[in-house]
Design an enzyme around this catalytic site. Structure first.
Site, PDB file in Angstrom:
ATOM      1  N   LEU A 137       0.866  -1.183   0.000  1.00 42.44           N
ATOM      2  CA  LEU A 137       0.000   0.000   0.000  1.00 42.44           C
ATOM      3  C   LEU A 137       0.899   1.228   0.000  1.00 42.44           C
ATOM      4  O   LEU A 137       1.800   1.329   0.842  1.00 42.44           O
ATOM      5  CB  LEU A 137      -0.885   0.008   1.260  1.00 42.44           C
ATOM      6  CG  LEU A 137      -1.638   1.301   1.543  1.00 42.44           C
ATOM      7  CD1 LEU A 137      -2.734   1.524   0.495  1.00 42.44           C
ATOM      8  CD2 LEU A 137      -2.272   1.274   2.937  1.00 42.44           C
ATOM      9  N   GLU A 138       0.659   2.144  -0.964  1.00 41.62           N
ATOM     10  CA  GLU A 138       1.363   3.428  -0.916  1.00 41.62           C
ATOM     11  C   GLU A 138       0.428   4.421  -0.225  1.00 41.62           C
ATOM     12  O   GLU A 138      -0.720   4.590  -0.654  1.00 41.62           O
ATOM     13  CB  GLU A 138       1.668   3.930  -2.333  1.00 41.62           C
ATOM     14  CG  GLU A 138       2.780   3.179  -3.039  1.00 41.62           C
ATOM     15  CD  GLU A 138       3.102   3.771  -4.411  1.00 41.62           C
ATOM     16  OE1 GLU A 138       4.265   4.122  -4.642  1.00 41.62           O
ATOM     17  OE2 GLU A 138       2.190   3.868  -5.254  1.00 41.62           O
ATOM     18  N   VAL A 139       0.922   5.065   0.818  1.00 35.84           N
ATOM     19  CA  VAL A 139       0.143   6.102   1.508  1.00 35.84           C
ATOM     20  C   VAL A 139       0.737   7.436   1.102  1.00 35.84           C
ATOM     21  O   VAL A 139       1.947   7.649   1.232  1.00 35.84           O
ATOM     22  CB  VAL A 139       0.203   5.910   3.034  1.00 35.84           C
ATOM     23  CG1 VAL A 139      -0.409   7.096   3.760  1.00 35.84           C
ATOM     24  CG2 VAL A 139      -0.519   4.634   3.437  1.00 35.84           C
TER      25      VAL A 139
END
Ligand code: 3H9
Length: 719
Positions: free
Chosen positions: A473-475
């Site tokens: 997951l890229e935040v």
């Protein structure tokens, strides 16, 4: 000369209860129990005392940690090993210790609650009786090959003897960790009980054994099991098939599974003691390989990331991160339903979905439910849990139910106006404290947040498809996002089972930034006459799970084209999209989802290259450049962009960049990630090769400033 043994760790304590010694392993000051040299000394000393004490008739062994039993040997000790001989000694010492436990004159029962891994399971296997709690946290397995080593404290000998060669190889060669229920079915544990009675049942077993009872174990697997496991001819077949499978799966890049296979086979052929010797030798060789070092680095990087919330620790300025209990998902398509289903399955939150009309919502809910059905089918959850989780999913064509959501994730069409419209609607339907996350893969979060009343609560959460299976997951906070909101997004991503990295709000973020030049280069190679399957085979040979052209078919050519366009707009010439891809979308060749792409698909199954594509590209395969140059072009164009992006602060640390590439698109773990790989090659060499490529093929290969500077100053990404 071997170093003197360290003083025993104060880890084991015991008390006598009615003739049974109740031993508790609780390593002071550590979140998990692990077996270091000092702990081994303590185990030895404790067992010696138990043997001497005539009042002790049997032993019941437990962990004092609430959430784990034993996490295995102390991995930090491997990092410090400098020679194969030293590593072999470490393994042999572990085996000796467990031989003493196995031959202990008084019966030992273990009560297992929480993770029982590696050396922890090897210890349990040496005990006479194993009871496990049926709690989801209780997981048993031998993950050593994931660290590039093998179970080196007799696991390669004991497990096959307990559950048969086939079942043992299945666990050892893949480094599998199984829930307690499965471990019970396989015969690894003797009893499975509710956590509340684990202690009593284990004590009772110890008491019965003290009274002379010997547990009986059935031979598992029936006649088929005997034919394959129980005689040398059958076993030969099992090992031949396993070897073939390992070679197919690892491409020969990972020596550990093959070595483990050897250790198991040798032991079954030549006896337990000879097997132990072989196991220790192979452990010694593996522990000091570069592959093992890289995999251990990845373990520690991933562990460190679990504690990194991408904001000031411990207390950021308000608003504080919130614990999400209700999630809203806008957009019930493939991504939206994947997010909803995974959130329910992993985090157990209440999820409300919304889309423009009810048939779409119904389809999305059904797709989200499939994720839960799949878990039930694979026996990861019980029927009861399945029913409970399904009830947490609901949806509608309006925002009813969103008022109580702490977090809303939108996964609507990739268009700025549409996303801003959704943002305004969500702000109107939720509390002031709610966080709005966009699952965009390309649009800057700051642009989306321009439409917000509460821009400090707007953030990007970029999931990868299929959401249930892809671990990254890229935040993406914008410059206006509040630190606590970053914490909320990272923490929730982790509860969804994702490895989360916090990246800068810049076009393509991290993953698409470094993947796009690689994909474009694959297109340039196609135009130069390289065959589609040659490109893919070469990159699989380099260590990627699939090649770039197969990846395009999986991602979808329409999605890839959109990303490529955005990246070109943002970065100009060096991101010029490859002309080879230009006709694909128009021809409806979107990849797997359309049933046609670069490859053929029959009922969802990938076939060979679709030869008709070459006509569309306008070039027939003619061999193209040498294989080594094909690999060089594809890899270096990615490393160059990765270095440039690090220089711009797209990732906060090289660690995040490497973990992102490994978990995001399968950059070969044994190479440690693109930045570790760049360090291994050396900036001077990379810059020199890029310059040569730039002369031949154009400025897209010109080495970036970061690499040039590293080459000049002889510096690296990692210290
Ligand atoms: C082995 O056993 C070899 C033998 O066959 C033969 C030997 C001769 N060692 O992950 P967490 C640390 S190889 C050292 O956040 P969770 C971890 O780094 C071993 N340290 O907790 C972290 O440190 P810090 C085979 C370890 O609850 C802290 O503990 N075993 C080890 O999310 C908390 O960890 C494995 O591969 C270790 N073995 O997950 C299992 N384990 O606080 C590796 C943990 O300083 N471990 N630490 O950052 C795991 O998979 C998870 O840690 C576990 C807990 C599931 C146990």
């Amino acid at each position: 000369m071997a170093p003197p043994p360290p003083p025993p760790a104060a880890a084991l304590t015991w008390e006598l209860a009615d003739g049974i010694a109740v031993v508790t392993f609780d390593l002071a000051g550590e979140p998990v129990n692990k077996i270091s040299r000092a702990v081994k000394q303590d185990v030895l000393a404790t067992f010696e005392a138990l043997e001497r004490d005539a009042a002790v008739q049997a032993v019941a062994f437990f962990s004092g940690k609430p959430e784990n039993f034993i996490a295995g040997a102390d991995i930090e000790e491997f990092v410090a090993l400098t020679s194969a001989a030293e590593a072999e000694r470490l393994s042999a010492d572990g085996q000796d210790l467990l031989e003493r436990v196995a031959r202990f004159p008084k019966p030992v029962a273990v009560g297992i609650h929480g993770a029982c891994l590696g050396g922890g399971l090897e210890f349990a296997l040496a005990c006479r009786y194993r009871v496990a709690s049926d709690h989801p946290k209780t997981q048993l397995g031998l993950p050593e090959v994931q660290l590039g080593i093998l179970p080196g404290a007799s696991g390669c000998q004991r497990l096959p003897r307990l559950i048969g060669a086939r079942a043992a190889l299945d666990i050892i060669l893949a480094g599998k960790v199984e829930p307690a229920r499965k471990a019970f079915r396989l015969g690894i544990v003797d009893e499975l009980v509710h956590p509340a009675i684990l202690k009593d049942v284990t004590l009772a077993a110890a008491r019965r054994m003290a009274g002379g009872w010997r547990p009986k174990r059935k031979r598992r697997g029936g006649l088929g099991g005997w034919l394959l496991d129980g005689n040398p001819l059958g076993r030969r077949l099992v090992f031949r098939a396993a070897r073939k499978q390992v070679l197919e799966q690892t491409g020969g890049h990972y020596p550990a599974p093959l070595a483990a296979l050897d250790a198991v086979e040798y032991g079954l052929k030549h006896g337990f003691q000879a097997g132990l010797k072989r196991e220790a030798q192979l452990f010694g060789q593996l522990a000091v390989t570069d592959v093992s070092r890289k995999l251990v680095q990845i373990f520690f990087a991933t562990t460190a990331l679990k504690k990194d919330f991408g904001m000031a620790n411990p207390a950021p300025p308000p608003p504080a991160p919130v614990d999400v209990r209700r999630l809203g998902v806008v957009g019930a398509g493939f991504m939206g339903s994947g997010i909803a289903g995974t959130a329910v399955a992993q985090a157990g939150v209440d999820v409300r979905m919304k889309d423009a009309d009810l048939p779409r919502v119904a389809k999305g809910l059904a797709a989200a439910r499939e994720i839960l059905d799949d878990r039930l089918k694979r026996r990861r959850i019980t029927r009861f849990e399945h029913a409970r989780l399904v009830a947490l999913l609901s949806g509608g064509d309006g925002y009813a139910g969103f008022g109580r959501a702490e977090l809303v994730i939108e996964a609507v069409f990739e268009d700025l106006t549409v996303k801003q419209q959704v943002l305004k609607e969500v702000e109107g339907a939720t509390r002031d404290t709610a966080v709005f996350a966009s699952n965009t893969s390309t649009i800057p979060i700051a642009r989306i947040a321009e439409a917000a009343n509460r821009p400090e609560r707007v953030i990007g959460m970029h999931f990868f498809s299929p959401v249930a299976r892809m671990p990254l997951l890229e935040v993406i906070p914008s410059e206006r996002t509040a630190p606590g909101v970053i914490g909320t997004a990272v923490a929730f991503g982790r509860r969804m089972g994702k490895t989360a990295i916090v990246v800068k709000d810049s076009p393509g973020f991290w993953i698409n930034r470094i993947l796009t030049p690689y994909m474009n280069e694959a297109g340039h190679l196609l135009s130069a006459g390289v065959a589609i399957d040659d490109i893919d085979h070469l990159m699989v040979g380099f260590g990627f799970p699939v090649g770039p052209i197969t990846l395009l078919d999986e991602v979808g050519m329409d999605v890839a084209e959109k990303v490529a366009g955005v990246m070109y707009e943002a970065f100009g010439e060096r991101f010029t999209p490859s002309p080879a891809f230009a006709g694909m979308v128009k021809a409806g060749r979107l990849g797997r989802k359309a049933g046609k792409g670069f490859y053929t698909y029959v009922r969802g199954k990938k076939g060979g290259v679709d030869q008709a594509v070459y006509e569309l590209i306008g070039v027939q395969p003619n061999g193209g450049p040498r294989p080594a140059e094909i690999i060089q072009r594809l890899v270096l164009v990615m490393l160059n962009e990765a270095a440039r992006a690090v220089g711009e602060g797209v990732v906060r640390t090289p660690r995040d960049g490497d973990i992102g590439a490994i978990f995001g698109f399968g950059f070969p773990p044994f190479r440690g990630g693109p930045l570790r790989h760049a360090d291994d090659l050396g900036a001077a060499r990379i810059a020199g090769e890029l310059e040569r490529l730039a002369e031949r093929y154009g400025a897209r290969f010109a080495p970036c400033e970061v690499l040039q500077e590293q080459a000049r100053a002889n510096r690296k990404f990692y210290p």
